[in-house]
Design an enzyme around this catalytic site. Structure first.
Site, PDB file in Angstrom:
ATOM      1  N   GLU A 153      46.172  36.576  42.483  1.00 56.54           N
ATOM      2  CA  GLU A 153      45.536  35.896  41.358  1.00 56.54           C
ATOM      3  C   GLU A 153      46.029  36.474  40.042  1.00 56.54           C
ATOM      4  O   GLU A 153      46.304  35.740  39.086  1.00 56.54           O
ATOM      5  CB  GLU A 153      44.010  36.023  41.465  1.00 56.54           C
ATOM      6  CG  GLU A 153      43.284  35.177  40.452  1.00 56.54           C
ATOM      7  CD  GLU A 153      41.783  35.147  40.689  1.00 56.54           C
ATOM      8  OE1 GLU A 153      41.119  34.326  40.054  1.00 56.54           O
ATOM      9  OE2 GLU A 153      41.293  35.958  41.504  1.00 56.54           O
ATOM     10  N   GLU A 205      43.520  40.921  31.377  1.00 57.98           N
ATOM     11  CA  GLU A 205      42.557  39.822  31.561  1.00 57.98           C
ATOM     12  C   GLU A 205      41.283  39.961  30.743  1.00 57.98           C
ATOM     13  O   GLU A 205      40.712  38.974  30.311  1.00 57.98           O
ATOM     14  CB  GLU A 205      42.132  39.692  33.038  1.00 57.98           C
ATOM     15  CG  GLU A 205      43.250  39.347  33.984  1.00 57.98           C
ATOM     16  CD  GLU A 205      43.730  40.583  34.707  1.00 57.98           C
ATOM     17  OE1 GLU A 205      43.870  41.625  34.053  1.00 57.98           O
ATOM     18  OE2 GLU A 205      43.970  40.503  35.926  1.00 57.98           O
ATOM     19  N   HIS A 246      47.941  47.865  48.010  1.00 55.35           N
ATOM     20  CA  HIS A 246      47.174  48.688  47.101  1.00 55.35           C
ATOM     21  C   HIS A 246      46.664  49.915  47.835  1.00 55.35           C
ATOM     22  O   HIS A 246      46.736  50.009  49.049  1.00 55.35           O
ATOM     23  CB  HIS A 246      45.952  47.919  46.567  1.00 55.35           C
ATOM     24  CG  HIS A 246      46.308  46.713  45.767  1.00 55.35           C
ATOM     25  ND1 HIS A 246      45.635  45.527  45.881  1.00 55.35           N
ATOM     26  CD2 HIS A 246      47.263  46.502  44.841  1.00 55.35           C
ATOM     27  CE1 HIS A 246      46.144  44.645  45.059  1.00 55.35           C
ATOM     28  NE2 HIS A 246      47.139  45.214  44.417  1.00 55.35           N
ATOM     29  N   TYR A 294      41.622  49.948  41.621  1.00 51.33           N
ATOM     30  CA  TYR A 294      41.405  48.506  41.709  1.00 51.33           C
ATOM     31  C   TYR A 294      40.517  48.167  42.902  1.00 51.33           C
ATOM     32  O   TYR A 294      40.708  48.686  44.006  1.00 51.33           O
ATOM     33  CB  TYR A 294      42.744  47.788  41.818  1.00 51.33           C
ATOM     34  CG  TYR A 294      42.649  46.301  41.653  1.00 51.33           C
ATOM     35  CD1 TYR A 294      42.053  45.751  40.529  1.00 51.33           C
ATOM     36  CD2 TYR A 294      43.167  45.442  42.615  1.00 51.33           C
ATOM     37  CE1 TYR A 294      41.965  44.389  40.362  1.00 51.33           C
ATOM     38  CE2 TYR A 294      43.092  44.066  42.457  1.00 51.33           C
ATOM     39  CZ  TYR A 294      42.483  43.544  41.326  1.00 51.33           C
ATOM     40  OH  TYR A 294      42.389  42.182  41.171  1.00 51.33           O
TER      41      TYR A 294
END
Length: 909
Positions: A119, A28, A390, A343
């Site tokens: 997302e 991204e 996660h 993350y």
């Protein structure tokens, strides 16, 4: 949606790689691309999509020509055809998409390495849909950016998870339908250019409801006694201790928790002491004998806090570092993309076996084996419907770097240190000690005291969690009492009468609002930062210190939504919608039936379409009007801001006034101020009445022109408003005030612009403009030093000014000293200062300027808040122009095996 990094770099070859690499990896952000490229071997090209590449159309110009005639095109969703979305490539991403297509022509494989959440999965799907690859496509996932994690991700790719994509796309369509259908209602009934949102409106309602509670709250006063007792044990440290009166004649003394929000006692079984009764009681017991009635000892144990997840990181960074939720996520994003943490958007509090081993190893190294339990600690998530599996937010890698080993500085260092401390402490032993409660009796009264000692600090050696309430004791605080036993005689050495009053519920801070949203299961933790940012930017909420204060505009908007769209701002309904999205992600529900139910209704319940169809019954004046308790005054929210109305008499309300500050007394005070239509007298030259007024843009003076004579015999004709004579008007100087300005002052002001004289055949006039006082000669102008110079500047002085070269920007005058000096900006590494500008105070690091917002003050703004404003300003700045792209090399002719991409109905584009 994710904010893209505005930096656009060229594609990054991996280590030892070249432009002829056969594997294209798309992430991204450019920062993430740069880090990952350093971990991949020859044959990889890593490029960024710079966030989302396509979305639903934002404005009419974005809609493709072939769809512009469709009734549903405004929404960007074909509600009559399976809620099919119309996606268009963002205008500012077309060049980047073309670049990705050119790179893909020379690639043998495509790796979509976007974030491992819904997302990120949707971004990967959009990339696949737009790029239409003819080579094998792999979904590459990882939750930390380290050499080992990236190599494992490349070696173990998976297919796109279309259930996650479906859930994310459903969220996007829901939010579009809600925003595009409800916002126009606000424009018509409250104020133009307002916005409504599925979660933002509910968050605004929470803040408004808390303020309503504060408005309805009635404070209760109560008294008690505070005593200082001597244990008569000189060997004890401390020897004396304080205790609070808790009982009289066998009944408990009323404390704050015994009162309702209306100021009344909840029950009559307690003694409510008045000031007089407390003073009399103090006189009665001063000479009494006291002894220890009871001593109760209990073991004290405090377990470590779980590692951070998104919301707890936002809360703790707010408490300890003063960061907003949005700024916390910006700094965490940079730490993640540069390989320092895992993350940062996660519901999980679990750690991998490798991470547990790293935390335990570091704890042993720093604090000793005595501080680490024999077995690793395992944490289970308390968050219902945790989104993806996660890890918790932790330092990256198999061995954690201490903060000092990272080379970080500024806010990146501070946030990393917080995450590192929390992670290491989570694998340490409990803190243990003893809690003691003592009751002291004498005469007819009883006093109580409590203490706590910590005998083994355990994890508290490494980390102590902050608290939203500053009066709350820290977990590592101690309060020692003398070693007392039942029957010990005590001496009363001091006795004070203490007054107390109950307080209204505290306003939300960003930290406590995040916690409330999560507790109610409203929205996703990854969206809280942007939601809070939105309600601040829209003017629904502003900050006073760290408190979130709703504006009067927010009261009007919430009032309308509650009365006419109750379901849409219902907390349970909003939480249920999150469960629906989870069910879609987990293959327990389908997108189209859920969207149909939301939009068209189901089982007799109105859907969104029906709710927004009949707006006639909404009384715009009623929903924007609120009675001031104890008065005949109404607070109304108008198109130009809030004002008070009493039988037609109006007075403006400062927009930064907190609603609970607008009491009956304050309202009367506002009415007692000069009304803004203060008659100053008559202009002796024209005979016109001169008045001082308070307008939208501040106080000013003007003249009242007489009504023009009307010739009744002449035929009537329409006259343009522009043709009507206009009264002279002038703003008050900064040194003037509405209640002291005189007729002479007003006549001077109305003489502006003043003719100073003539130079080189052209008139020179003195004006008071938007940016301050200045002289004008033809098309040339020069600034004046002060407003008073408008009346005194001579033609000779004007000649000198025009002879000097014209200065532009902030350099027109000698640079003023900064109002305040703050700390270093974490992004630019330059010192931040607060300065006074044309439009008010602003912060700057010498490169970027950002105005202070409503609720920010020069005296109270922190370095963190200033850095947040500068970061937001940089994001909104236009992206730097890219150099012309090199011509792509010729397309390869060798055929490659193609991996069939996962099937999903294509959206219109």
């Amino acid at each position: 949606m994710k904010r893209a990094n505005s930096e656009v770099g060229s594609s990054v070859p991996a280590n030892n790689g070249s432009a002829g690499g056969t594997r294209l990896v798309i992430v991204e952000s450019p920062a993430k691309a740069k880090t990952i490229a350093g971990y991949l071997g020859r044959g990889y090209i890593v490029e960024s999509s710079i966030g989302h590449i396509r979305d639903l159309p934002e404005k009419a110009d974005d809609i493709p020509e072939k769809y512009k005639g469709e009734a549903w095109a405004r929404l960007g969703v074909n509600v009559d055809h399976g809620f099919e979305p119309l996606y268009v490539v963002n205008h500012d991403k077309k060049a980047q998409v073309n670049k990705l297509k050119q790179l893909l022509k020379d690639a043998d494989e495509l790796y979509l390495a976007t974030d491992e959440d819904r997302e990120g999965e949707a971004i990967a799907w959009h990339l696949q849909e737009v790029l239409k690859p003819k080579v094998p496509v792999h979904r590459m996932v990882f939750h930390e950016i380290t050499p080992q994690a990236i190599q494992e991700a490349v070696a173990n790719p998976r297919d796109l998870n279309l259930r996650l994509v479906d859930a994310q796309e459903t969220r996007r369509i829901l939010d579009r339908l809600y925003g595009y259908e409800v916002s126009p209602v606000l424009w018509k009934k409250v104020k133009p250019r307002l916005s409504a949102g599925r979660v933002q409106s509910v968050a605004t309602r929470l803040v408004v409801e808390r303020e309503r509670e504060r408005l309805a709250f009635t404070s209760a006063s109560y008294w008690d006694l505070q005593a200082l007792f001597d244990s008569n044990k000189p060997e004890e440290t401390p020897r004396d201790f304080t205790a609070t009166l808790t009982g009289v004649d066998g009944k408990r003394v009323a404390q704050g928790r015994d009162f309702n929000s209306d100021g009344r006692l909840k029950n009559a079984d307690v003694v409510h002491l008045s000031e007089q009764a407390a003073a009399q009681l103090a006189e009665q017991v001063r000479g009494a004998s006291f002894s220890v009635r009871s001593v109760e000892r209990k073991p004290y144990t405090r377990k470590p806090y779980a590692p951070f997840r998104t919301t707890t990181l936002q809360q703790e960074a707010s408490r300890k570092l003063g960061f907003s939720a949005k700024y916390t996520m910006q700094v965490a994003q940079r730490l993640y993309e540069n390989g320092f943490i895992t993350y940062m958007r996660t519901d999980s509090i679990t750690l991998s076996e490798t991470a547990v081993a790293a935390a335990r190893s570091q704890a042993i190294k720093l604090y000793g084996a005595a501080y680490v339990p024999d077995k690793p600690r395992v944490y289970a998530s308390k968050v219902k419907n945790a989104q993806e599996a996660h890890e918790a937010i932790r330092p990256s890698g198999e061995e954690f770097r201490t903060p000092g080993e990272t080379g970080l500085s500024g806010d990146m260092f501070r946030l990393y240190e917080l995450i590192w401390q929390r992670t290491v402490s989570s694998q340490m032993k409990d803190a243990v000690g003893e809690s003691v409660s003592v009751k002291v009796a004498g005469a007819n009264v009883e006093f109580s005291a409590s203490g706590r000692t910590i005998t083994f600090y355990g994890f508290l050696k490494a980390y102590v969690e902050g608290a939203d309430d500053p009066s709350t004791d820290r977990d590592d605080s101690e309060k020692r009492l003398p070693n007392l036993a039942e029957g010990d005689r005590l001496d009363l050495t001091r006795l004070d009468v203490a007054s107390h009053s109950t307080k209204p519920p505290a306003r939300y801070t960003e930290a406590s609002l995040v916690k409330e949203l999560e507790d109610r299961e409203i929205g996703r933790p990854s969206t809280y930062a942007s939601i809070i940012g939105t309600i601040l930017d829209r003017g629904y909420v502003f900050k006073k210190g760290t408190a979130l204060v709703p504006s009067f505009l927010a009261f009007a908007v919430v009032n309308l939504l509650e009365q006419h769209f109750g379901n849409l701002v219902d907390y349970d309904f909003t939480a249920t919608m999150e469960k629906v999205l989870d069910d879609i992600a987990n293959d327990r529900a389908e997108r189209v039936p859920e969207l149909r139910k939301f939009y068209f209704g189901d089982n007799g319940d109105d859907g969104l379409k029906e709710m927004v169809t009949d707006l006639g019954e909404i009384d715009a004046r009623e929903i924007s009007s609120f009675a001031i308790r104890g008065t005949d005054i109404m607070l109304r929210v108008g198109r130009y801001g809030p004002y008070l109305d009493r039988d037609g008499a109006r007075v403006n309300v400062p927009e930064d006034m907190a609603p609970d500050e607008l009491t009956a007394e304050k309202a009367e005070e506002l009415y007692s101020r000069p009304s803004g239509d203060r008659v100053l007298g008559q202009d002796p030259a024209s005979g016109h009445t001169i008045v001082a007024k308070d307008g939208r843009f501040g106080p000013y003076v003007t003249e009242i022109l007489p009504e023009p004579a009307v010739d009744e015999s002449a035929p009537k004709r329409r006259t343009k408003k522009a043709d009507a004579p206009k009264p002279r008007t002038s703003s008050l100087f900064k040194t003037m005030s509405l209640d002291t300005v005189t007729l002479d002052d007003a006549l001077k002001l109305l003489s502006i612009p003043r003719l100073v004289g003539e130079l080189e055949g052209e008139e020179v006039q003195a004006f008071n403009g938007k940016f301050g006082p200045y002289l004008k000669k033809g098309t040339d102008s020069r600034s004046l030093a002060s407003e008073d110079d408008l009346f005194t500047v001579t033609i000779e002085q004007a000649k000198e000014l025009f002879a000097q070269p014209k200065q532009r920007g902030r350099g027109r005058a000698a640079a003023a000293a900064p109002l305040r000096e703050l700390g270093e900006d974490p992004a630019s590494k330059k010192p931040i200062v607060v300065k006074e500008g044309r439009f008010g105070p602003y912060v700057t690091d010498g490169e970027t300027n950002a105005s202070l917002r409503k609720g920010d003050t020069v005296e109270e703004i922190t370095t963190e808040r200033a850095a947040e404003l500068l970061a937001e300003r940089r994001e909104k700045a236009p992206a730097p122009k890219k150099p012309a792209a090199r011509k792509a090399p010729a397309k390869k002719t060798t055929a490659t095996a193609k991996k069939a991409p996962a099937k999903k109905p294509a959206a219109k584009s």
